[in-house]
Design an enzyme around this catalytic site. Structure first.
Site, short mmCIF file in Angstrom:
data_model
loop_
_atom_site.label_atom_id
_atom_site.label_comp_id
_atom_site.label_asym_id
_atom_site.label_seq_id
_atom_site.Cartn_x
_atom_site.Cartn_y
_atom_site.Cartn_z
N ARG A 24 -2.17 16.45 -9.13
CA ARG A 24 -3.27 15.48 -9.30
C ARG A 24 -4.54 16.10 -9.89
NH1 ARG A 24 -5.50 12.56 -6.10
NH2 ARG A 24 -5.31 10.59 -7.21
N CYS A 37 1.76 29.42 -15.67
CA CYS A 37 1.11 29.92 -16.89
C CYS A 37 0.46 28.80 -17.70
CB CYS A 37 2.12 30.67 -17.73
SG CYS A 37 3.67 29.79 -17.82
N GLU A 38 -0.51 28.14 -17.12
CA GLU A 38 -1.29 27.10 -17.81
C GLU A 38 -2.71 27.16 -17.27
OE1 GLU A 38 -0.05 23.73 -19.25
OE2 GLU A 38 2.10 23.97 -18.89
N ARG A 56 -0.94 4.83 -1.01
CA ARG A 56 -1.94 5.83 -0.69
C ARG A 56 -2.63 5.58 0.66
NH1 ARG A 56 -4.45 8.34 -5.16
NH2 ARG A 56 -3.95 6.48 -6.34
N TYR A 60 1.34 10.74 -3.68
CA TYR A 60 1.45 11.16 -5.09
C TYR A 60 1.27 12.66 -5.25
CZ TYR A 60 0.80 6.16 -5.41
OH TYR A 60 0.92 4.81 -5.22
N PRO A 76 0.82 -1.21 0.00
CA PRO A 76 0.00 0.00 0.00
C PRO A 76 0.86 1.26 0.00
CG PRO A 76 0.11 -0.92 2.20
CD PRO A 76 0.92 -1.84 1.32
N1 LLP Z 1 2.32 -1.67 -6.16
C1 LLP Z 1 2.47 -1.40 -7.48
C2 LLP Z 1 3.05 -2.40 -8.35
C3 LLP Z 1 2.05 -0.15 -7.98
O1 LLP Z 1 2.18 0.10 -9.28
C4 LLP Z 1 1.49 0.81 -7.10
C5 LLP Z 1 1.06 2.11 -7.60
C6 LLP Z 1 1.38 0.47 -5.75
C7 LLP Z 1 1.80 -0.77 -5.30
C8 LLP Z 1 0.81 1.40 -4.74
O2 LLP Z 1 -0.52 1.70 -5.02
P1 LLP Z 1 -1.41 2.48 -3.93
O3 LLP Z 1 -1.55 1.59 -2.73
O4 LLP Z 1 -0.73 3.74 -3.58
O5 LLP Z 1 -2.69 2.70 -4.62
N2 LLP Z 1 -0.06 8.82 -9.39
C9 LLP Z 1 -1.34 8.16 -9.25
C10 LLP Z 1 -1.20 6.78 -8.64
C11 LLP Z 1 -0.28 5.88 -9.42
C12 LLP Z 1 -0.14 4.54 -8.78
C13 LLP Z 1 0.98 3.78 -9.38
N3 LLP Z 1 1.21 2.49 -8.81
C14 LLP Z 1 -2.25 9.05 -8.41
O6 LLP Z 1 -1.85 10.16 -8.08
O7 LLP Z 1 -3.39 8.67 -8.12
#
Ligand code: LLP
Length: 400
Positions: A298, A327-328, A262, A356, A260
């Site tokens: 985001r 400037c966007e 997020r 993120y 995890p």
């Molecule tokens: N494991 C793998 C293989 C992953 O690709 C990711 C996230 C995670 C774990 C962790 O996922 P989480 O538990 O955080 O959901 N930038 C995007 C999120 C991209 C996630 C990429 N991979 C955003 O701001 O929502």
């Protein structure tokens, strides 16, 4: 109540603040949910790679899920044990593989047959046996935003079941590979349990069929992806999550791993920004703040929703866009939100900014990366100082 005013006075704005007690309670809740089985929670460093955040989670017992050698080095520097670090990602460089093997981390997660060969070559060069795991793409729709959905064959991640099986057999027959793990991760910000359970069933079945081939998987990695509350989403309960996974693992003696990001840090974070000006263009009200899309992308990138709060004001509410100085037109934090009238130097807090957000920030418009502070047991401390102009040009100035 967090005293954003005092903290902003001390460290200036824009600024990220992380509530370390909240991070700890998220970690403990998840760990407790898996209590009935052996488990290792590997924090997905990409969500927030501040060394102090990693250290905090490491001190609580977490391992790390890394997607570059840079993240592996961060984890080690923050004191996380090598045997709790895993290295994932679709495009690892030979040098990264070599270094990860040298550092003797727990395992490398493979995402293609071609990668298996590269890892074998590096392991042979080092004359060791690389512990590997294979990321299976279960072809199940995670029902999340398409940009953060990863478990379908149309996505670039992992390999299908037949390829995975072939790779496990190859690995077993190699003197330089040791297939110890299996992995799936179907997407991020997941709010539905069924696709996770279904994926786990598919992958557990593969583990059973591997057993019949005398390939014994020790680590069952269920990826990350647990969603958090940005906007009153219905969430997956950690206990239900663990129970669903357990129900797919009957007869298997594996350590459950999860990754995890997020869930652990997302709602611990606040982005604090200051109001510069208000202006009206036609009928449209804009509140211009000192933070921008380069600090927190985001909303611009995914149209993601983050709650916002203007501190200490209640009067004269009307719809407004909260925008930054970049400037966007895509430089916004919120659109058409009800906001009281604001004045120069008022503070706006953007919520759910622990994951993120800082990690996806950039120097666009030659804006320095902002400061990060930690709040723990009522005390605040700096965990990353604000970037200066000198910091930003240091790799260029000698080439003028
Ligand atoms: N494991 C793998 C293989 C992953 O690709 C990711 C996230 C995670 C774990 C962790 O996922 P989480 O538990 O955080 O959901 N930038 C995007 C999120 C991209 C996630 C990429 N991979 C955003 O701001 O929502």
């Amino acid at each position: 109540m967090i005293d954003f005013k005092a903290i902003s006075k001390q460290y200036n704005t824009p600024l990220y603040l992380y509530d370390f007690n909240h991070i700890a309670s998220q970690y403990t809740t998840l760990k407790e949910a898996f209590r009935a089985r052996k488990s290792l929670i590997c924090y997905a460093v990409k969500a927030n790679s501040n060394l102090s955040v990693i250290k905090h989670l490491g001190d609580l017992g977490a391992g790390c899920d890394c997607v570059s050698i840079g993240e592996v080095k961060r984890a080690l520097l923050a004191g996380v044990a090598n045997y709790k670090i895993i290295f994932s990602g679709v495009g690892k460089l030979d040098e990264e593989i070599y270094e990860a093997l040298q550092k003797d981390i727990l395992m490398i997660n493979l995402e293609s047959e071609a990668e298996l060969e590269r890892v074998e070559i590096q392991a042979q060069a080092l004359n060791l046996q690389a512990r590997i795991s294979i990321r299976v793409n279960p072809n199940i729709d995670p029902m999340t935003h398409p940009y953060i959905s990863t478990g379908l064959h149309e996505n670039k991640f992992g390999v299908d079941l037949d390829t995975a099986k072939r790779m496990y057999i190859k690995a077993k027959n190699s003197a330089f590979l040791d297939p110890v793990g299996i992995h799936f991760h179907i997407g991020s910000q997941l709010t539905e349990l069924a696709p996770i359970k279904e994926s786990s069933e598919v992958v557990a079945d593969l583990v059973r069929s591997l057993k019949a081939l005398d390939i014994n998987i020790k680590f069952f990695d269920i990826g990350g992806g647990l969603g958090i509350d940005y906007d009153d989403e219905t969430l997956i309960e950690p206990y239900q999550y663990a129970q669903a996974i357990f129900s797919t693992l009957t007869g298997l003696d594996v350590t459950i791993m999860c990754e995890p990001g997020r869930f652990l840090v997302g709602n611990s974070g606040y982005f604090v920004t200051k109001v510069l000006y208000e202006k009206i263009n036609g009928d449209k009200r804009f509140v211009i703040v000192d933070g921008a899309m380069n600090d927190l992308i985001r909303p611009s990138l995914y149209n993601a929703f983050h709650r916002v709060e203007l501190l200490d004001r209640k009067e004269h509410i009307s719809k407004a866009d909260i925008v930054g100085p970049v400037c966007e037109s895509g430089d916004f934090f919120a659109k058409d939100v009800d906001l009281p009238a604001s004045y120069h130097d008022d503070l706006i807090v953007i919520k759910s900014a622990g994951a993120y957000c800082f990690t996806m920030s950039s120097n666009y418009n030659t804006r320095g990366k902002v400061a990060e502070v930690a709040l723990e047991d009522g005390k605040v401390r700096l965990i990353r100082k604000r970037e200066t102009f000198e910091d930003m040009i240091k790799n260029e100035k000698d080439y003028l």
